[in-house]
Design an enzyme around this catalytic site. Structure first.
Site, short mmCIF file in Angstrom:
data_model
loop_
_atom_site.label_atom_id
_atom_site.label_comp_id
_atom_site.label_asym_id
_atom_site.label_seq_id
_atom_site.Cartn_x
_atom_site.Cartn_y
_atom_site.Cartn_z
CB ILE A 29 -3.16 6.96 -0.43
CG1 ILE A 29 -2.53 7.99 0.49
CG2 ILE A 29 -3.95 7.62 -1.55
CD1 ILE A 29 -1.39 8.75 -0.17
CB ALA A 87 -0.91 -0.01 1.22
CE1 TYR A 88 3.53 3.10 -4.14
CE2 TYR A 88 1.77 1.49 -4.20
CZ TYR A 88 3.00 1.92 -4.62
OH TYR A 88 3.73 1.16 -5.49
CB VAL A 89 2.13 5.79 3.74
CG1 VAL A 89 1.68 4.48 4.36
CG2 VAL A 89 3.62 5.75 3.47
#
Length: 162
Positions: free
Chosen positions: A82, A29-31
């Site tokens: 996100i 996942a992307y932070v």
């Protein structure tokens, strides 16, 4: 600082499966996500985790910084990600001196299969296996960053066929 140099393709057949030498289950996942940089968290086989920062706009080459982090930290970061958490199984497939990574997506992207090959230099020219389809190097829609962060906007428009 490491450089990531890679080419990416859609996969059109299962011809790679018999040649796969390993597989791993990944969640990522992307932070943080911007046009020219991203911060990604990845959990591998539920047993290890890495935080990765990528910077650069080039289709082939970007600066890459990777750090091992505790799995519990990665899980907490994923809760604040996100977009969506990407689920995929990654297979390593050797072909004529290069290692191809074939990602078979699950979850919301089920049916998508992408192969990428990391290069030592932009001038490397690996032999392309017959099971590859259309090249998508530089097509942001097929980047993991877009698959995670743009999913709610583009989920029906992304063709999975090679």
């Amino acid at each position: 600082m490491a450089k990531e140099i890679e080419r990416k393709f859609l996969v059109r057949t299962d011809g790679w499966r018999a040649k796969a030498v390993s597989k791993a289950i990944l969640k990522q996942a992307y932070v943080a996500s911007m046009d020219d940089r991203s911060v990604r968290v990845r959990i591998l086989d539920d047993s290890s985790a890495r935080l990765t920062m990528k910077i650069g706009r080039s289709a082939l080459t970007r600066d890459e910084f990777e750090y091992d982090i505790p799995v519990s930290d990665a899980e907490e970061l994923m809760e604040n990600a996100i977009g969506i958490v990407i689920e995929k199984t990654r297979y390593r497939v050797p072909h004529e001196g290069f290692i191809w990574e074939v990602d078979v997506f699950g979850g919301p992207h089920r049916g998508l299969v992408i192969a990428e090959v990391e290069l030592k230099a932009e001038t490397d020219s690996p032999s392309l296996p017959s099971w590859l389809g259309r090249e998508v190097t530089g097509d942001f829609h097929y980047s993991n960053q877009a698959l995670a962060t743009e999913y709610q906007y583009d989920r029906h428009a992304l063709p999975h066929s090679a």
